[in-house]
Design an enzyme around this catalytic site. Sequence first.
Site, mmCIF file in Angstrom:
data_model
loop_
_atom_site.group_PDB
_atom_site.id
_atom_site.type_symbol
_atom_site.label_atom_id
_atom_site.label_comp_id
_atom_site.label_asym_id
_atom_site.label_seq_id
_atom_site.Cartn_x
_atom_site.Cartn_y
_atom_site.Cartn_z
ATOM 1 C CG ASP A 1 -1.978 1.313 0.854
ATOM 2 O OD1 ASP A 1 -2.108 1.862 0.610
ATOM 3 O OD2 ASP A 1 -2.463 1.352 2.285
ATOM 4 C CD GLU B 1 -3.062 8.626 0.374
ATOM 5 O OE1 GLU B 1 -3.574 8.637 1.664
ATOM 6 O OE2 GLU B 1 -3.515 7.787 -0.794
ATOM 7 N NE ARG C 1 -10.901 10.501 2.253
ATOM 8 C CZ ARG C 1 -10.147 9.818 1.376
ATOM 9 N NH1 ARG C 1 -10.223 9.147 0.162
ATOM 10 N NH2 ARG C 1 -9.225 9.246 2.404
ATOM 11 C CB SER D 1 -2.309 3.204 -4.028
ATOM 12 O OG SER D 1 -3.446 4.124 -3.154
ATOM 13 C CE LYS E 1 -5.147 0.194 -1.975
ATOM 14 N NZ LYS E 1 -4.464 0.033 -0.358
ATOM 15 C CG ASP F 1 -2.376 1.991 6.399
ATOM 16 O OD1 ASP F 1 -2.775 1.660 4.799
ATOM 17 O OD2 ASP F 1 -3.002 3.000 6.727
ATOM 18 C CG ASN G 1 -7.963 0.955 0.872
ATOM 19 O OD1 ASN G 1 -7.626 0.588 2.277
ATOM 20 N ND2 ASN G 1 -7.603 1.325 0.376
#
Length: 260
Positions: free
Chosen positions: A68, A70, A107, A151, A194, A213, A216
């Site tokens: 991943d 971020e 968002r 990602s 992913k 982390d 997802n």
Amino acid sequence: MAEAFTRWTRSEEQGLCPNVKNPTFNVGMVFYLTILVPLYKYLYYAIIPTIFLLFTKENLVMKLVCLDLEGVLVPEIWIAFAEETGLEELKKTTRDEPDYDKLMQYRLDILAENDLGLEQIQNTIEKIDPLPGALEFLNKLRELTQVVIISDTFSEFAKPLMKKLGYPTLFCNDLDVADDGKITGIRMRLEDSKLNTVKAFQLAGCETIASGDSFNDLGMIKQSQHGFLFRSTESIKKEHPEVPAFEEYDELLAEIKKSL
């Protein structure tokens, strides 16, 4: 087969072989050309290589590490942007919301309400550096095996980050951006990208080792032959105690080495 027939015909004309008009000879030749030759080719080009692959499979498998971005190699983009703008509600990430489509719509609604667009986010991203130790970890890993980053970020966000990480291979998504710079939507590379990217690598003969982390990342982590959480939340670790979890790059690197 036509060539072989021609050669036999010429030989017969020269008296070097039985007459091709002889029924017994014809049956034998047909059997040879239609059964024995194809069978030999099948054994030579299909069965023998397959047997070879079965006995040498372990040596031929390509190990591929899928990371991943971020939270693993760089700080969370949306948290950095939330701090830059003072919009605390933008601090929600995939650690908090497992439904990525729902999170992104949330968002985008906040961006629209506050008249914010791609340029402002890119200005924030330019100031983001890799997490301490991330570049060294990535470089050591790339010396050992092939590494790709998978990602849910977007190519419009990722370019300056990839430069700072030495341009590793990145699989991500794209944004729909209006002429005025406002983000109007997202274009995901594929559904559950992913997990399905890892499945595609495995179909191509790769053995994958994955780490992330957030919620997802769990699909690709569990699908992989070896999977690890890295600097995840306590709630995710508690919900998934079967997944080994690490906090330091040295620990993660050591565990990946064992899996190679």
